[in-house]
Design a protein around this motif. Structure first.
Motif, PDB file in Angstrom:
ATOM      1  N   ALA A 116       0.834  -1.207   0.000  1.00 35.92           N
ATOM      2  CA  ALA A 116       0.000   0.000   0.000  1.00 35.92           C
ATOM      3  C   ALA A 116       0.869   1.258   0.000  1.00 35.92           C
ATOM      4  N   LYS A 117       2.064   1.191   0.616  1.00 41.63           N
ATOM      5  CA  LYS A 117       2.961   2.348   0.611  1.00 41.63           C
ATOM      6  C   LYS A 117       3.443   2.670  -0.802  1.00 41.63           C
ATOM      7  N   LYS A 118       3.597   1.639  -1.641  1.00 35.77           N
ATOM      8  CA  LYS A 118       4.028   1.876  -3.021  1.00 35.77           C
ATOM      9  C   LYS A 118       2.931   2.600  -3.796  1.00 35.77           C
ATOM     10  N   GLY A 119       1.678   2.208  -3.566  1.00 36.40           N
ATOM     11  CA  GLY A 119       0.533   2.968  -4.051  1.00 36.40           C
ATOM     12  C   GLY A 119       0.153   2.844  -5.510  1.00 36.40           C
ATOM     13  N   ASP A 120       0.822   2.025  -6.306  1.00 36.45           N
ATOM     14  CA  ASP A 120       0.444   1.945  -7.716  1.00 36.45           C
ATOM     15  C   ASP A 120      -0.679   0.930  -7.927  1.00 36.45           C
ATOM     16  N   ILE A 121      -1.185   0.867  -9.135  1.00 36.76           N
ATOM     17  CA  ILE A 121      -2.345   0.023  -9.435  1.00 36.76           C
ATOM     18  C   ILE A 121      -2.023  -1.469  -9.316  1.00 36.76           C
ATOM     19  N   HIS A 122      -0.798  -1.832  -9.665  1.00 37.59           N
ATOM     20  CA  HIS A 122      -0.403  -3.239  -9.561  1.00 37.59           C
ATOM     21  C   HIS A 122      -0.472  -3.711  -8.101  1.00 37.59           C
ATOM     22  N   ASN A 123       0.088  -2.913  -7.208  1.00 38.65           N
ATOM     23  CA  ASN A 123       0.063  -3.285  -5.788  1.00 38.65           C
ATOM     24  C   ASN A 123      -1.362  -3.227  -5.221  1.00 38.65           C
ATOM     25  N   ARG A 124      -2.184  -2.304  -5.715  1.00 40.22           N
ATOM     26  CA  ARG A 124      -3.580  -2.250  -5.255  1.00 40.22           C
ATOM     27  C   ARG A 124      -4.313  -3.529  -5.642  1.00 40.22           C
ATOM     28  N   ARG A 125      -4.052  -4.017  -6.849  1.00 42.67           N
ATOM     29  CA  ARG A 125      -4.709  -5.254  -7.282  1.00 42.67           C
ATOM     30  C   ARG A 125      -4.213  -6.457  -6.484  1.00 42.67           C
ATOM     31  N   GLN A 126      -2.925  -6.444  -6.129  1.00 45.22           N
ATOM     32  CA  GLN A 126      -2.409  -7.547  -5.309  1.00 45.22           C
ATOM     33  C   GLN A 126      -3.021  -7.525  -3.909  1.00 45.22           C
ATOM     34  N   VAL A 127      -3.214  -6.346  -3.339  1.00 41.78           N
ATOM     35  CA  VAL A 127      -3.847  -6.250  -2.018  1.00 41.78           C
ATOM     36  C   VAL A 127      -5.310  -6.671  -2.121  1.00 41.78           C
ATOM     37  N   LEU A 128      -5.966  -6.328  -3.234  1.00 41.40           N
ATOM     38  CA  LEU A 128      -7.370  -6.717  -3.422  1.00 41.40           C
ATOM     39  C   LEU A 128      -7.541  -8.241  -3.533  1.00 41.40           C
ATOM     40  N   LYS A 129      -6.476  -8.964  -3.877  1.00 39.37           N
ATOM     41  CA  LYS A 129      -6.562 -10.428  -3.886  1.00 39.37           C
ATOM     42  C   LYS A 129      -6.755 -10.961  -2.470  1.00 39.37           C
ATOM     43  N   VAL A 130      -6.150 -10.279  -1.494  1.00 41.09           N
ATOM     44  CA  VAL A 130      -6.230 -10.746  -0.114  1.00 41.09           C
ATOM     45  C   VAL A 130      -7.410 -10.100   0.592  1.00 41.09           C
ATOM     46  N   VAL A 131      -7.448  -8.775   0.593  1.00 43.77           N
ATOM     47  CA  VAL A 131      -8.533  -8.037   1.264  1.00 43.77           C
ATOM     48  C   VAL A 131      -9.581  -7.739   0.200  1.00 43.77           C
ATOM     49  N   ARG A 132     -10.722  -8.388   0.289  1.00 42.16           N
ATOM     50  CA  ARG A 132     -11.726  -8.309  -0.778  1.00 42.16           C
ATOM     51  C   ARG A 132     -12.641  -7.092  -0.657  1.00 42.16           C
ATOM     52  N   ASP A 133     -12.626  -6.427   0.466  1.00 41.54           N
ATOM     53  CA  ASP A 133     -13.488  -5.263   0.682  1.00 41.54           C
ATOM     54  C   ASP A 133     -12.808  -4.018   0.108  1.00 41.54           C
ATOM     55  N   LYS A 134     -13.426  -3.411  -0.932  1.00 42.30           N
ATOM     56  CA  LYS A 134     -12.803  -2.274  -1.613  1.00 42.30           C
ATOM     57  C   LYS A 134     -12.707  -1.049  -0.712  1.00 42.30           C
ATOM     58  N   SER A 135     -13.656  -0.873   0.186  1.00 40.90           N
ATOM     59  CA  SER A 135     -13.610   0.300   1.077  1.00 40.90           C
ATOM     60  C   SER A 135     -12.446   0.185   2.062  1.00 40.90           C
ATOM     61  N   VAL A 136     -12.154  -1.029   2.510  1.00 38.49           N
ATOM     62  CA  VAL A 136     -11.019  -1.239   3.419  1.00 38.49           C
ATOM     63  C   VAL A 136      -9.710  -1.029   2.663  1.00 38.49           C
ATOM     64  N   VAL A 137      -9.632  -1.475   1.424  1.00 40.16           N
ATOM     65  CA  VAL A 137      -8.426  -1.275   0.613  1.00 40.16           C
ATOM     66  C   VAL A 137      -8.220   0.216   0.369  1.00 40.16           C
ATOM     67  N   HIS A 138      -9.307   0.938   0.079  1.00 41.34           N
ATOM     68  CA  HIS A 138      -9.196   2.387  -0.112  1.00 41.34           C
ATOM     69  C   HIS A 138      -8.693   3.057   1.170  1.00 41.34           C
ATOM     70  N   HIS A 139      -9.239   2.645   2.310  1.00 43.48           N
ATOM     71  CA  HIS A 139      -8.798   3.178   3.619  1.00 43.48           C
ATOM     72  C   HIS A 139      -7.319   2.862   3.842  1.00 43.48           C
ATOM     73  N   LEU A 140      -6.898   1.660   3.478  1.00 43.62           N
ATOM     74  CA  LEU A 140      -5.499   1.253   3.640  1.00 43.62           C
ATOM     75  C   LEU A 140      -4.577   2.120   2.778  1.00 43.62           C
ATOM     76  N   PHE A 141      -4.948   2.345   1.536  1.00 37.79           N
ATOM     77  CA  PHE A 141      -4.080   3.090   0.628  1.00 37.79           C
ATOM     78  C   PHE A 141      -4.092   4.593   0.895  1.00 37.79           C
ATOM     79  N   THR A 142      -5.242   5.151   1.308  1.00 34.81           N
ATOM     80  CA  THR A 142      -5.329   6.610   1.452  1.00 34.81           C
ATOM     81  C   THR A 142      -5.008   7.104   2.856  1.00 34.81           C
ATOM     82  N   GLU A 143      -5.300   6.325   3.893  1.00 37.36           N
ATOM     83  CA  GLU A 143      -5.127   6.811   5.260  1.00 37.36           C
ATOM     84  C   GLU A 143      -4.028   6.078   6.041  1.00 37.36           C
TER      85      GLU A 143
END
Length: 191
Positions: free
Chosen positions: A55-82
């Motif tokens: 999430a610190k890297k912040g690019d789309i590739h890493n976002r998609r990899q995090v979405l493989k594990v954490v399936r909730d998009k709102s939690v992923v958004h919270h992880l990447f933005t906050e």
């Protein structure tokens, strides 16, 4: 390929274990802390820290990899933005495990895993201040030793002067006594 963990898996199958870790990571990022067993907390820590690093890297590739594990998009958004920006200066160690007492029902050892929210201390400043304080303490000790040495030397000089004064007085007294004795002997010889 990572070496498989020995012993029983959480949930029985590898897929179920991955789901347990995904759900725990989701709850951790959503709430900031999770109360679970020590074993699960220890297994969750590397998973969560890897996700935060991505999430610190912040690019789309890493976002998609995090979405493989954490399936909730709102939690992923919270992880990447906050969450990720708060750990921008921290090189690792994003989570903390605190051991709690045993669980009441089955006496399982419980733990609290939480995200570290304190700002990172500057290690170099701390090391420098420790080194500076050690130097200052050494200087203080050296000054104290010098003062004690000077005081001891001064006491020794005073004692030496007193001893020499006493010796001089005693030799004068002896000289007077011996002169008096000589005069007495001369008088005896004359008589």
């Amino acid at each position: 390929m990572p070496k498989p963990v020995k012993g029983a898996r959480f949930g029985g199958s590898p897929a179920h274990e991955r789901l347990i870790m995904a759900n725990l990571a989701t709850a951790l990022f959503q709430h900031g802390r999770v109360r679970t067993t020590e074993a699960k907390a220890k297994r969750l820590r590397p998973v969560a820290e890897r996700l935060i690093t991505k999430a610190k890297k912040g690019d789309i590739h890493n976002r998609r990899q995090v979405l493989k594990v954490v399936r909730d998009k709102s939690v992923v958004h919270h992880l990447f933005t906050e969450i990720a920006p708060t750990f921008a200066e921290r090189p690792g160690g994003y989570t903390r495990i605190t051991k709690l007492g045993p669980r009441k029902g089955d006496n399982a050892p419980m733990a609290l895993i939480e995200l570290v929210t304190e700002p990172m201390r500057q290690v170099t400043t701390r090391a420098t201040s420790t080194a500076e304080s050690a130097k200052a303490e050494t200087k203080r000790d050296a000054k104290a030793e010098e003062a004690a040495k000077a005081e001891t030397e001064q006491d020794a000089k005073v004692e030496t002067e007193q001893d020499s004064a006493e010796a001089a007085e005693s030799t004068e007294g002896k000289a007077d006594e011996s002169a008096g004795d000589e005069k007495a002997e001369e008088k005896k010889d004359e008589s």
